[in-house]
Design a protein around this motif. Structure first.
Motif, PDB file in Angstrom:
ATOM      1  N   GLN A 116       0.830  -1.210   0.000  1.00  0.00           N
ATOM      2  CA  GLN A 116       0.000   0.000   0.000  1.00  0.00           C
ATOM      3  C   GLN A 116       0.865   1.261   0.000  1.00  0.00           C
ATOM      4  OE1 GLN A 116      -3.379   0.764   0.254  1.00  0.00           O
ATOM      5  NE2 GLN A 116      -3.780  -1.322  -0.426  1.00  0.00           N
ATOM      6  N   HIS A 117       1.887   1.262   0.830  1.00  0.00           N
ATOM      7  CA  HIS A 117       2.751   2.438   0.926  1.00  0.00           C
ATOM      8  C   HIS A 117       3.475   2.724  -0.379  1.00  0.00           C
ATOM      9  CE1 HIS A 117       3.134   2.896   5.581  1.00  0.00           C
ATOM     10  NE2 HIS A 117       1.898   2.890   5.145  1.00  0.00           N
ATOM     11  N   GLN A 118       3.910   1.659  -1.052  1.00  0.00           N
ATOM     12  CA  GLN A 118       4.589   1.846  -2.334  1.00  0.00           C
ATOM     13  C   GLN A 118       3.604   2.360  -3.382  1.00  0.00           C
ATOM     14  OE1 GLN A 118       6.163  -2.176  -2.373  1.00  0.00           O
ATOM     15  NE2 GLN A 118       8.221  -1.375  -2.524  1.00  0.00           N
ATOM     16  N   GLN A 119       2.388   1.841  -3.346  1.00  0.00           N
ATOM     17  CA  GLN A 119       1.389   2.284  -4.318  1.00  0.00           C
ATOM     18  C   GLN A 119       1.029   3.748  -4.124  1.00  0.00           C
ATOM     19  OE1 GLN A 119      -1.983  -0.335  -4.505  1.00  0.00           O
ATOM     20  NE2 GLN A 119      -0.708  -2.156  -4.659  1.00  0.00           N
TER      21      GLN A 119
ATOM     22  N   ASP B 162       6.732   4.897  -0.181  1.00  0.00           N
ATOM     23  CA  ASP B 162       7.941   4.079  -0.144  1.00  0.00           C
ATOM     24  C   ASP B 162       8.474   3.876  -1.560  1.00  0.00           C
ATOM     25  OD1 ASP B 162       7.330   3.875   2.520  1.00  0.00           O
ATOM     26  OD2 ASP B 162       6.734   1.771   2.436  1.00  0.00           O
ATOM     27  N   CYS B 163       9.779   3.641  -1.657  1.00  0.00           N
ATOM     28  CA  CYS B 163      10.403   3.391  -2.956  1.00  0.00           C
ATOM     29  C   CYS B 163       9.775   2.153  -3.612  1.00  0.00           C
ATOM     30  CB  CYS B 163      11.907   3.169  -2.763  1.00  0.00           C
ATOM     31  SG  CYS B 163      12.759   2.596  -4.237  1.00  0.00           S
ATOM     32  N   VAL B 164       9.418   2.261  -4.895  1.00  0.00           N
ATOM     33  CA  VAL B 164       8.767   1.123  -5.555  1.00  0.00           C
ATOM     34  C   VAL B 164       9.722  -0.048  -5.734  1.00  0.00           C
ATOM     35  CG1 VAL B 164       6.976   2.415  -6.790  1.00  0.00           C
ATOM     36  CG2 VAL B 164       9.210   2.098  -7.840  1.00  0.00           C
ATOM     37  N   TRP B 165      11.018   0.196  -5.672  1.00  0.00           N
ATOM     38  CA  TRP B 165      11.965  -0.912  -5.850  1.00  0.00           C
ATOM     39  C   TRP B 165      12.405  -1.531  -4.530  1.00  0.00           C
ATOM     40  CZ3 TRP B 165      12.681   3.074  -9.627  1.00  0.00           C
ATOM     41  CH2 TRP B 165      12.362   2.650 -10.919  1.00  0.00           C
TER      42      TRP B 165
ATOM     43  N   PRO C 252       3.887   6.622  -8.816  1.00  0.00           N
ATOM     44  CA  PRO C 252       4.989   5.923  -8.158  1.00  0.00           C
ATOM     45  C   PRO C 252       6.131   6.875  -7.840  1.00  0.00           C
ATOM     46  CG  PRO C 252       4.995   5.447 -10.500  1.00  0.00           C
ATOM     47  CD  PRO C 252       3.756   6.254 -10.229  1.00  0.00           C
ATOM     48  N   ARG C 253       6.810   6.598  -6.732  1.00  0.00           N
ATOM     49  CA  ARG C 253       8.015   7.353  -6.388  1.00  0.00           C
ATOM     50  C   ARG C 253       9.099   6.363  -5.973  1.00  0.00           C
ATOM     51  NH1 ARG C 253       7.284  12.588  -2.958  1.00  0.00           N
ATOM     52  NH2 ARG C 253       6.785  11.148  -1.257  1.00  0.00           N
TER      53      ARG C 253
END
Ligand SMILES: [Zn+2]
Ligand SMILES: [Zn+2]
Length: 100
Positions: free
Chosen positions: A16-19, A23-26, A55-56
């Motif tokens: 959820q945080h990445q979406q 948070d970094c998507v990688w 995305p970030r």
């Protein structure tokens, strides 16, 4: 800071945080305004409609991925070898900035 990375992990595989771009998507590291890089809006298909997500990623990863994409681009772009092309120049610039 903005980046022009094309390939991203699939959104279904992210937390959820990445979406949400927290948070970094990688690597999933929590981003701060100082380390976050916007990857630009990406279309995503929900059940019956298409929306966008933002995305970030952390600067380290963006640099790596841009460099990899540059290598991949140069491997099969005949124009780059001869006269240079827009895409190649843009990627090279990005890779150079990322290494600073
Ligand atoms: Zn990262
Ligand atoms: Zn090229």
């Amino acid at each position: 800071m903005n980046a022009v990375v094309r390939g991203l992990p699939r959104i279904e595989t992210l937390s959820q945080h990445q979406q949400r771009g927290m948070d970094c998507v990688w690597c999933g590291i929590t981003l701060t305004p100082a380390t976050a890089v916007d990857l630009g809006p990406r279309p995503v298909k929900r059940l019956d409609y298409v929306t966008e997500w933002y995305p970030r990623a952390c600067a380290t990863h963006v640099g790596q991925v841009e460099y990899e994409e540059l290598l991949a681009h140069c491997a099969d772009c005949p124009t780059c070898l001869e006269t240079g092309c827009e895409d190649g120049a843009r990627l090279r610039r990005a890779a150079r900035e990322a290494r600073r």
